[in-house]
Structures are given as structure tokens and as C-alpha cells.
Design a protein around this motif. Structure first.
Motif, PDB file in Angstrom:
ATOM      1  N   GLU A  16       0.839  -1.189   0.000  1.00 19.52           N
ATOM      2  CA  GLU A  16       0.000   0.000   0.000  1.00 19.52           C
ATOM      3  C   GLU A  16       0.877   1.242   0.000  1.00 19.52           C
ATOM      4  O   GLU A  16       1.794   1.376   0.807  1.00 19.52           O
ATOM      5  N   VAL A  17       0.587   2.177  -0.909  1.00 24.58           N
ATOM      6  CA  VAL A  17       1.457   3.333  -1.102  1.00 24.58           C
ATOM      7  C   VAL A  17       0.630   4.586  -1.339  1.00 24.58           C
ATOM      8  O   VAL A  17      -0.448   4.540  -1.935  1.00 24.58           O
ATOM      9  N   GLY A  18       1.143   5.706  -0.861  1.00 23.75           N
ATOM     10  CA  GLY A  18       0.533   7.005  -1.118  1.00 23.75           C
ATOM     11  C   GLY A  18       1.606   7.964  -1.582  1.00 23.75           C
ATOM     12  O   GLY A  18       2.657   8.087  -0.937  1.00 23.75           O
ATOM     13  N   LEU A  19       1.378   8.621  -2.694  1.00 26.96           N
ATOM     14  CA  LEU A  19       2.320   9.579  -3.269  1.00 26.96           C
ATOM     15  C   LEU A  19       1.634  10.924  -3.402  1.00 26.96           C
ATOM     16  O   LEU A  19       0.522  11.014  -3.913  1.00 26.96           O
ATOM     17  N   ASP A  20       2.298  11.978  -2.932  1.00 26.05           N
ATOM     18  CA  ASP A  20       1.744  13.320  -3.107  1.00 26.05           C
ATOM     19  C   ASP A  20       2.854  14.289  -3.463  1.00 26.05           C
ATOM     20  O   ASP A  20       3.959  14.238  -2.900  1.00 26.05           O
ATOM     21  N   ILE A  21       2.556  15.152  -4.423  1.00 31.53           N
ATOM     22  CA  ILE A  21       3.469  16.209  -4.857  1.00 31.53           C
ATOM     23  C   ILE A  21       2.712  17.520  -4.842  1.00 31.53           C
ATOM     24  O   ILE A  21       1.551  17.589  -5.282  1.00 31.53           O
ATOM     25  N   GLU A  71      -4.775  -0.195  11.396  1.00 28.87           N
ATOM     26  CA  GLU A  71      -3.687  -0.873  12.073  1.00 28.87           C
ATOM     27  C   GLU A  71      -2.444  -0.896  11.194  1.00 28.87           C
ATOM     28  O   GLU A  71      -2.519  -0.757   9.968  1.00 28.87           O
ATOM     29  N   GLY A  72      -1.289  -1.091  11.802  1.00 25.64           N
ATOM     30  CA  GLY A  72      -0.053  -1.225  11.048  1.00 25.64           C
ATOM     31  C   GLY A  72       0.873  -0.041  11.218  1.00 25.64           C
ATOM     32  O   GLY A  72       0.468   1.040  11.665  1.00 25.64           O
ATOM     33  N   GLU A  73       2.147  -0.256  10.853  1.00 25.97           N
ATOM     34  CA  GLU A  73       3.159   0.788  10.899  1.00 25.97           C
ATOM     35  C   GLU A  73       3.341   1.383   9.508  1.00 25.97           C
ATOM     36  O   GLU A  73       3.344   0.663   8.513  1.00 25.97           O
ATOM     37  N   PHE A  74       3.510   2.689   9.472  1.00 32.71           N
ATOM     38  CA  PHE A  74       3.678   3.376   8.198  1.00 32.71           C
ATOM     39  C   PHE A  74       5.015   4.109   8.169  1.00 32.71           C
ATOM     40  O   PHE A  74       5.435   4.708   9.161  1.00 32.71           O
ATOM     41  N   GLU A  75       5.666   4.040   7.013  1.00 29.43           N
ATOM     42  CA  GLU A  75       6.957   4.693   6.803  1.00 29.43           C
ATOM     43  C   GLU A  75       6.770   5.858   5.841  1.00 29.43           C
ATOM     44  O   GLU A  75       5.917   5.819   4.944  1.00 29.43           O
ATOM     45  N   PHE A  76       7.603   6.898   6.014  1.00 29.46           N
ATOM     46  CA  PHE A  76       7.512   8.094   5.171  1.00 29.46           C
ATOM     47  C   PHE A  76       8.864   8.417   4.543  1.00 29.46           C
ATOM     48  O   PHE A  76       9.919   8.174   5.144  1.00 29.46           O
ATOM     49  N   ARG A  77       8.793   8.974   3.356  1.00 23.49           N
ATOM     50  CA  ARG A  77       9.969   9.571   2.721  1.00 23.49           C
ATOM     51  C   ARG A  77       9.574  10.952   2.227  1.00 23.49           C
ATOM     52  O   ARG A  77       8.578  11.111   1.518  1.00 23.49           O
ATOM     53  N   LEU A  78      10.363  11.939   2.617  1.00 18.89           N
ATOM     54  CA  LEU A  78      10.115  13.330   2.241  1.00 18.89           C
ATOM     55  C   LEU A  78      11.272  13.792   1.378  1.00 18.89           C
ATOM     56  O   LEU A  78      12.435  13.652   1.765  1.00 18.89           O
ATOM     57  N   GLU A  79      10.956  14.359   0.210  1.00 18.83           N
ATOM     58  CA  GLU A  79      12.025  14.741  -0.715  1.00 18.83           C
ATOM     59  C   GLU A  79      11.667  16.020  -1.461  1.00 18.83           C
ATOM     60  O   GLU A  79      10.557  16.143  -1.998  1.00 18.83           O
ATOM     61  N   ARG A  80      12.578  16.950  -1.484  1.00 18.52           N
ATOM     62  CA  ARG A  80      12.416  18.173  -2.276  1.00 18.52           C
ATOM     63  C   ARG A  80      12.890  17.870  -3.692  1.00 18.52           C
ATOM     64  O   ARG A  80      14.044  17.501  -3.906  1.00 18.52           O
ATOM     65  N   LEU A  81      12.010  18.014  -4.661  1.00 22.79           N
ATOM     66  CA  LEU A  81      12.349  17.677  -6.039  1.00 22.79           C
ATOM     67  C   LEU A  81      13.230  18.745  -6.680  1.00 22.79           C
ATOM     68  O   LEU A  81      14.152  18.452  -7.413  1.00 22.79           O
ATOM     69  N   ASP A  82      12.887  19.985  -6.436  1.00 24.83           N
ATOM     70  CA  ASP A  82      13.694  21.120  -6.878  1.00 24.83           C
ATOM     71  C   ASP A  82      13.215  22.311  -6.057  1.00 24.83           C
ATOM     72  O   ASP A  82      12.601  22.148  -5.012  1.00 24.83           O
ATOM     73  N   ARG A  83      13.479  23.510  -6.505  1.00 28.48           N
ATOM     74  CA  ARG A  83      13.035  24.680  -5.751  1.00 28.48           C
ATOM     75  C   ARG A  83      11.522  24.781  -5.677  1.00 28.48           C
ATOM     76  O   ARG A  83      10.965  25.356  -4.748  1.00 28.48           O
ATOM     77  N   GLU A  84      10.838  24.198  -6.642  1.00 23.92           N
ATOM     78  CA  GLU A  84       9.401  24.428  -6.777  1.00 23.92           C
ATOM     79  C   GLU A  84       8.514  23.360  -6.157  1.00 23.92           C
ATOM     80  O   GLU A  84       7.385  23.657  -5.764  1.00 23.92           O
ATOM     81  N   LYS A 107      12.900  10.676  12.991  1.00 17.08           N
ATOM     82  CA  LYS A 107      12.064   9.812  12.169  1.00 17.08           C
ATOM     83  C   LYS A 107      10.685  10.433  12.055  1.00 17.08           C
ATOM     84  O   LYS A 107      10.155  10.976  13.022  1.00 17.08           O
ATOM     85  N   ILE A 108      10.116  10.362  10.866  1.00 15.76           N
ATOM     86  CA  ILE A 108       8.756  10.845  10.642  1.00 15.76           C
ATOM     87  C   ILE A 108       7.798   9.701  10.955  1.00 15.76           C
ATOM     88  O   ILE A 108       7.958   8.586  10.455  1.00 15.76           O
ATOM     89  N   TRP A 109       6.790   9.966  11.791  1.00 13.91           N
ATOM     90  CA  TRP A 109       5.824   8.923  12.119  1.00 13.91           C
ATOM     91  C   TRP A 109       4.447   9.537  12.313  1.00 13.91           C
ATOM     92  O   TRP A 109       4.313  10.729  12.553  1.00 13.91           O
ATOM     93  N   VAL A 148       2.097  17.534   2.276  1.00  7.56           N
ATOM     94  CA  VAL A 148       2.286  16.345   1.439  1.00  7.56           C
ATOM     95  C   VAL A 148       2.453  15.094   2.298  1.00  7.56           C
ATOM     96  O   VAL A 148       2.051  13.998   1.893  1.00  7.56           O
ATOM     97  N   LEU A 149       3.034  15.228   3.475  1.00  4.60           N
ATOM     98  CA  LEU A 149       3.131  14.083   4.372  1.00  4.60           C
ATOM     99  C   LEU A 149       1.750  13.583   4.773  1.00  4.60           C
ATOM    100  O   LEU A 149       1.461  12.378   4.748  1.00  4.60           O
TER     101      LEU A 149
END
Length: 243
Positions: A124-129, A205-218, A196-198, A169-170
Motif C-alpha cells: 500500500e502506497v501514497g504519493l503526493d506532490i 492498524e499497522g506501521e507506516f513509513e515516510f519519505r520526504l524529498e524536495r524535487l527542486d526549488r518548486e 524519524k517521521i511517524w 504532502v506528508l
């Protein structure tokens, strides 16, 4: 470990008069994009569909049809698959695939500004920009919990817009990963920041992991997965998505 492949593409130069782009997506995606009134919106919707097709073939090279999706009970798009694990196309089992048992494929689509994105995963995945803009205190007051708002407002004025976008976005990525849409109000859980982001929540139920990334200035991107996953990010050119 579970795997997530993220595909991103700039769509500002996508030529809506080029039929090759429209022919490269499913009928449902074409209809959805064409219902949008603005050309900018059409490019973003079509771009997300093109990345879905591109990602599906990278994920399952034997698949040669068009990817169909349906919405779950909360409105999240899901790939339609048959009993053997193959995609369905136009209601027919197999969808032009070669053999049975294609890899499980969870998806998440997003777009903002001139960037479209698609995540393909076996979890299961969630992507937001989102495009980074200024700090909106009214929105933060309505949708952020106290700790989240304090985190943003603790930044200097020049950095609050970026911090606000990070938090947004998180939270959106978690909602998408859970797949509950508006049935999980964004103001009813807290995404904590630190080493750690949590997420603090009681909806699932369940544990969720996050990745936060700046794509560029915008642009700011966040990915949320149920459990740990190996995440890769690839920028795709328009010429690569024409079927």
C-alpha cells in the motif's frame, strides 16, 4: 523488502493535439482528462495516465494491454486484476498479457503545477506532490494539529511556506496510502517530525513509513508506505511514454 517505483514527468510541453498521447492511455483515462475544462488540467491528468501505463510495463514487462482502474469504496484508484493476478482490459481477463500471475501492483497518482507522478508498488502506497507556495495560516489552523502547526510556525518567515508544504504532502501521502479519502479527515491525525517521521492515528492498524524529498526549488514530494519499502525515483521524458 517491499518495493516502490516512482515515475515523475513534466507535462507543460505535452501537446494535446498529438493523438499518440491519447492513444497510449485507457478509454477511461482519456474520458477523465477530456472532461477537464483547462488545458493545464488535461495535461496533468493525461500525464498521470501516461505514467501509469509506463510504470505498469516497467513493473510487469509481459503486460501489453491498457491498464484499467476502479475506485474503491472510498474513491482511491485500484488496478483491476483477474483471478490469476493479470490486469483486465475492457472487461476481458488477461488484458493482452503473456501468461498468468503478474506481480501485485498498488498505485498512487498525483500531479501539481506542471509535474505528474505515479507510484507503482507491491505494498500500500501514497504519493503526493505539491508546488511550494507561501504559508497559509488559515489552512494550517483548520487542517493541522497543534504540534504540526507549531512546527511550521517555528520556522523563520522565509521558510514557513516550504515547511507548510512538507507537512501537507506528508499528511496527504498517508491518506492516500490508507485509501480512505475524505473518510479519514486530514485534521484527525498527526504526522510527527524529528529524526524519524511517524504518524499518530487510530483509523487503521499497522506501521507506516515516510519519505520526504524536495524535487527542486518548486516542488515537494512525500511517499508513505505500509511498512518499510525500497523506494526509487525516476524522471521520465514525454517521448518515453508514447505507446
Amino acid at each position: 523488502m517491499k518495493e516502490v517505483k516512482i515515475y515523475l514527468m513534466r507535462v507543460d510541453l505535452l501537446d494535446l493535439n498529438d493523438e499518440r498521447f491519447w492513444e497510449s492511455v485507457s478509454e477511461e483515462r482519456r474520458a477523465k482528462a477530456q472532461r477537464i475544462r483547462t488545458e493545464e488540467g488535461q495535461r496533468l491528468s493525461l500525464g498521470a495516465g501516461l505514467l501509469l501505463e509506463y510504470g505498469a510495463r516497467a513493473w510487469n514487462p509481459g503486460y501489453v494491454g491498457k491498464v484499467r482502474t476502479r475506485q474503491n469504496e472510498f474513491g482511491k484508484p485500484e488496478v483491476v486484476m483477474d483471478m490469476d493476478g493479470g490486469f483486465l482490459e475492457d472487461g476481458k481477463a488477461g488484458g493482452g498479457r503473456e501468461g498468468a500471475g503478474l506481480r501485485r501492483m498498488c498505485i498512487s497518482l498525483t500531479h501539481s503545477g506542471s509535474v505528474a507522478g505515479c507510484a507503482v508498488a507491491d505494498v500500500e502506497v501514497g504519493l503526493d506532490i505539491e508546488k511550494v507556495k507561501g504559508y497559509d495560516g488559515k489552512v494550517a489552523g483548520r487542517f493541522f494539529r497543534d504540534e504540526e502547526r507549531q512546527f511550521v510556525e517555528g520556522k523563520g518567515k522565509a521558510d514557513r511556506g516550504a515547511a507548510f508544504c512538507e507537512q501537507w504532502v506528508l499528511k496527504e501521502s498517508f491518506v492516500k496510502a490508507v485509501g480512505m479519502g475524505f473518510h479519514l479527515p486530514i485534521e484527525e491525525f498527526t504526522v510527527h517530525r524529528g529524526e524519524k517521521i511517524w504518524v499518530e492515528q487510530s483509523a487503521v492498524e499497522g506501521e507506516f513509513e515516510f519519505r520526504l524529498e524536495r524535487l527542486d526549488r518548486e516542488y515537494q514530494m512525500a511517499v508513505c508506505t505500509k511498512g518499510a519499502a525500497d523506494i526509487s525515483v525516476t524522471w521520465v521524458e514525454l517521448a518515453d511514454v508514447i505507446g
